[in-house]
Design a protein around this motif. Structure first.
Motif, PDB file in Angstrom:
ATOM      1  N   GLY A  82       0.780  -1.232   0.000  1.00 21.51           N
ATOM      2  CA  GLY A  82       0.000   0.000   0.000  1.00 21.51           C
ATOM      3  C   GLY A  82       0.811   1.282   0.000  1.00 21.51           C
ATOM      4  N   TYR A  83       2.125   1.189  -0.035  1.00 22.65           N
ATOM      5  CA  TYR A  83       2.972   2.384   0.089  1.00 22.65           C
ATOM      6  C   TYR A  83       2.894   3.270  -1.157  1.00 22.65           C
ATOM      7  CZ  TYR A  83       7.028   5.385   0.562  1.00 22.65           C
ATOM      8  OH  TYR A  83       7.847   6.478   0.625  1.00 22.65           O
ATOM      9  N   ILE A  84       2.737   4.571  -0.904  1.00 19.71           N
ATOM     10  CA  ILE A  84       2.776   5.585  -1.968  1.00 19.71           C
ATOM     11  C   ILE A  84       3.878   6.578  -1.607  1.00 19.71           C
ATOM     12  CG2 ILE A  84       1.518   7.391  -3.210  1.00 19.71           C
ATOM     13  CD1 ILE A  84      -1.098   6.066  -2.249  1.00 19.71           C
ATOM     14  N   LYS A  85       4.788   6.817  -2.533  1.00 23.06           N
ATOM     15  CA  LYS A  85       5.851   7.798  -2.277  1.00 23.06           C
ATOM     16  C   LYS A  85       5.234   9.166  -1.988  1.00 23.06           C
ATOM     17  CE  LYS A  85       9.433   5.828  -5.238  1.00 23.06           C
ATOM     18  NZ  LYS A  85      10.286   6.058  -6.425  1.00 23.06           N
ATOM     19  N   GLY A  86       5.802   9.860  -1.031  1.00 23.76           N
ATOM     20  CA  GLY A  86       5.320  11.193  -0.668  1.00 23.76           C
ATOM     21  C   GLY A  86       5.340  12.161  -1.839  1.00 23.76           C
ATOM     22  N   ALA A  87       6.356  12.063  -2.682  1.00 22.86           N
ATOM     23  CA  ALA A  87       6.450  12.957  -3.844  1.00 22.86           C
ATOM     24  C   ALA A  87       5.286  12.726  -4.801  1.00 22.86           C
ATOM     25  CB  ALA A  87       7.777  12.750  -4.567  1.00 22.86           C
ATOM     26  N   TYR A  88       4.840  11.479  -4.935  1.00 22.55           N
ATOM     27  CA  TYR A  88       3.703  11.169  -5.792  1.00 22.55           C
ATOM     28  C   TYR A  88       2.432  11.823  -5.250  1.00 22.55           C
ATOM     29  CZ  TYR A  88       6.462   7.303  -7.888  1.00 22.55           C
ATOM     30  OH  TYR A  88       7.395   6.536  -8.528  1.00 22.55           O
ATOM     31  N   LEU A  89       2.227  11.701  -3.940  1.00 23.15           N
ATOM     32  CA  LEU A  89       1.031  12.298  -3.327  1.00 23.15           C
ATOM     33  C   LEU A  89       1.053  13.807  -3.436  1.00 23.15           C
ATOM     34  CD1 LEU A  89       0.460  10.183  -0.116  1.00 23.15           C
ATOM     35  CD2 LEU A  89      -1.165  10.559  -1.951  1.00 23.15           C
ATOM     36  N   GLU A  90       2.191  14.398  -3.135  1.00 29.67           N
ATOM     37  CA  GLU A  90       2.322  15.849  -3.192  1.00 29.67           C
ATOM     38  C   GLU A  90       1.980  16.380  -4.586  1.00 29.67           C
ATOM     39  OE1 GLU A  90       5.326  18.377  -0.438  1.00 29.67           O
ATOM     40  OE2 GLU A  90       6.228  16.967  -1.846  1.00 29.67           O
ATOM     41  N   ALA A  91       2.501  15.732  -5.605  1.00 30.02           N
ATOM     42  CA  ALA A  91       2.226  16.152  -6.984  1.00 30.02           C
ATOM     43  C   ALA A  91       0.751  15.967  -7.324  1.00 30.02           C
ATOM     44  CB  ALA A  91       3.101  15.362  -7.956  1.00 30.02           C
ATOM     45  N   ALA A  92       0.176  14.843  -6.932  1.00 30.92           N
ATOM     46  CA  ALA A  92      -1.233  14.567  -7.246  1.00 30.92           C
ATOM     47  C   ALA A  92      -2.165  15.564  -6.561  1.00 30.92           C
ATOM     48  CB  ALA A  92      -1.595  13.142  -6.841  1.00 30.92           C
ATOM     49  N   ILE A  93      -1.838  15.951  -5.350  1.00 27.13           N
ATOM     50  CA  ILE A  93      -2.631  16.957  -4.629  1.00 27.13           C
ATOM     51  C   ILE A  93      -2.604  18.282  -5.382  1.00 27.13           C
ATOM     52  CG2 ILE A  93      -2.676  18.349  -2.507  1.00 27.13           C
ATOM     53  CD1 ILE A  93      -1.846  15.740  -1.014  1.00 27.13           C
ATOM     54  N   GLU A  94      -1.491  18.552  -6.051  1.00 31.03           N
ATOM     55  CA  GLU A  94      -1.360  19.777  -6.848  1.00 31.03           C
ATOM     56  C   GLU A  94      -1.908  19.600  -8.264  1.00 31.03           C
ATOM     57  OE1 GLU A  94       2.788  20.792  -6.703  1.00 31.03           O
ATOM     58  OE2 GLU A  94       2.757  21.040  -4.518  1.00 31.03           O
ATOM     59  N   GLY A  95      -2.382  18.398  -8.582  1.00 28.92           N
ATOM     60  CA  GLY A  95      -2.940  18.124  -9.906  1.00 28.92           C
ATOM     61  C   GLY A  95      -1.898  17.821 -10.957  1.00 28.92           C
ATOM     62  N   LYS A  96      -0.721  17.412 -10.539  1.00 29.08           N
ATOM     63  CA  LYS A  96       0.375  17.149 -11.469  1.00 29.08           C
ATOM     64  C   LYS A  96       0.591  15.658 -11.689  1.00 29.08           C
ATOM     65  CE  LYS A  96       2.798  21.304  -9.988  1.00 29.08           C
ATOM     66  NZ  LYS A  96       3.967  21.803  -9.266  1.00 29.08           N
ATOM     67  N   THR A  97       1.205  15.358 -12.829  1.00 28.81           N
ATOM     68  CA  THR A  97       1.624  14.002 -13.159  1.00 28.81           C
ATOM     69  C   THR A  97       3.134  13.948 -13.070  1.00 28.81           C
ATOM     70  OG1 THR A  97      -0.244  13.618 -14.626  1.00 28.81           O
ATOM     71  CG2 THR A  97       1.704  12.260 -14.997  1.00 28.81           C
ATOM     72  N   ILE A  98       3.641  12.894 -12.484  1.00 28.51           N
ATOM     73  CA  ILE A  98       5.091  12.686 -12.442  1.00 28.51           C
ATOM     74  C   ILE A  98       5.434  11.663 -13.516  1.00 28.51           C
ATOM     75  CG2 ILE A  98       6.998  11.750 -11.080  1.00 28.51           C
ATOM     76  CD1 ILE A  98       5.766  12.935  -8.616  1.00 28.51           C
ATOM     77  N   ASN A  99       6.406  11.986 -14.329  1.00 18.50           N
ATOM     78  CA  ASN A  99       6.839  11.072 -15.377  1.00 18.50           C
ATOM     79  C   ASN A  99       7.785  10.043 -14.764  1.00 18.50           C
ATOM     80  OD1 ASN A  99       7.180   9.871 -17.832  1.00 18.50           O
ATOM     81  ND2 ASN A  99       8.645  11.382 -18.593  1.00 18.50           N
ATOM     82  N   ASP A 100       7.191   9.057 -14.111  1.00 25.30           N
ATOM     83  CA  ASP A 100       7.954   8.020 -13.436  1.00 25.30           C
ATOM     84  C   ASP A 100       7.241   6.694 -13.675  1.00 25.30           C
ATOM     85  OD1 ASP A 100       9.837   6.790 -11.850  1.00 25.30           O
ATOM     86  OD2 ASP A 100       9.159   7.634  -9.960  1.00 25.30           O
ATOM     87  N   ASP A 101       7.966   5.634 -13.619  1.00 19.56           N
ATOM     88  CA  ASP A 101       7.424   4.302 -13.836  1.00 19.56           C
ATOM     89  C   ASP A 101       7.042   3.718 -12.475  1.00 19.56           C
ATOM     90  OD1 ASP A 101       6.742   2.037 -15.323  1.00 19.56           O
ATOM     91  OD2 ASP A 101       8.714   1.143 -15.016  1.00 19.56           O
ATOM     92  N   TRP A 102       5.803   3.968 -12.029  1.00 19.05           N
ATOM     93  CA  TRP A 102       5.329   3.492 -10.730  1.00 19.05           C
ATOM     94  C   TRP A 102       4.824   2.065 -10.899  1.00 19.05           C
ATOM     95  CZ3 TRP A 102       0.159   5.213  -8.113  1.00 19.05           C
ATOM     96  CH2 TRP A 102       0.093   4.694  -6.812  1.00 19.05           C
ATOM     97  N   GLN A 103       5.604   1.111 -10.455  1.00 11.68           N
ATOM     98  CA  GLN A 103       5.247  -0.298 -10.531  1.00 11.68           C
ATOM     99  C   GLN A 103       4.238  -0.602  -9.437  1.00 11.68           C
ATOM    100  OE1 GLN A 103       6.253  -2.836 -12.744  1.00 11.68           O
ATOM    101  NE2 GLN A 103       4.692  -3.992 -11.677  1.00 11.68           N
TER     102      GLN A 103
END
Length: 192
Positions: free
Chosen positions: A89-110
């Motif tokens: 269930g772990y979500i990287k903090g950077a992923y959450l922070e970006a999503a809260i701001e409405g952004k997409t991170i160009n990363d391969d989230w397995q």
């Protein structure tokens, strides 16, 4: 979990005549069911279970009377998932922070419980991830509060105006609160 995470509009239940392999053998019958936009793993499983009762009550007499012709599964269309583990269930903090701001991170989230499946972290994929593993193992991240790293469970979230909105969170050792209450109580927290 996989159907919710991958954004499928439908899922279903198949009744199999099992053999020695896992989820293998000819199909006796199956049905499809709509996945609602707010379905969690728990709500979807409950609804599929309830829909299975009348389905099986009609299926069993026909099967026992030999009125059903078994269908061989098309192995080329098979998809594979993994057993869920607590740490999935772990979500990287950077992923959450970006999503809260409405952004997409160009990363391969397995996605850890899905074999060979990855997505770019964005508000929609993270919201689906949260729903797909609710209530267990549950989505979580790490936050830093007063130089101490703690686990923050994300119990409920939704999308609004193309941004991820965290609704209900649970800091380890505390009771669940709204994300707004959490931010008021810990104004200097940071995602890790």
């Amino acid at each position: 979990q996989a159907a919710i995470m991958s954004g499928e509009p439908t899922t279903g239940v198949s009744t199999l005549k099992t053999d020695s392999q896992m989820d293998h053998g000819p199909i006796i019958s199956s049905f499809k069911s709509q996945i609602e936009s707010n379905d969690t793993n728990e709500t979807l499983r409950k609804r599929l279970f309830e829909e299975s009762v009348p389905f099986l009550l009609q299926l069993i007499p026909s099967y026992t009377k030999g009125k059903i012709h078994l269908k061989v599964q098309d192995e080329s269309k098979a998809t594979y998932t993994r057993m869920l583990k607590k740490d999935h269930g772990y979500i990287k903090g950077a992923y959450l922070e970006a999503a809260i701001e409405g952004k997409t991170i160009n990363d391969d989230w397995q996605i850890p419980y899905m074999k060979d499946y990855s997505v770019n972290p964005n508000p929609e994929t993270i919201e689906r991830f949260i729903r797909s593993i609710s209530p267990w193992p549950g989505a979580y991240t790490s936050v830093k509060i007063n130089e101490e790293t703690k686990r923050l469970k994300i119990l409920e979230a939704h999308i609004f105006d193309q941004k991820l909105i965290l609704d209900l969170v649970h800091l380890e050792g505390k009771t669940p609160v709204s994300f707004e209450q959490f931010k008021e109580g810990y104004p200097n927290f940071s995602f890790q």
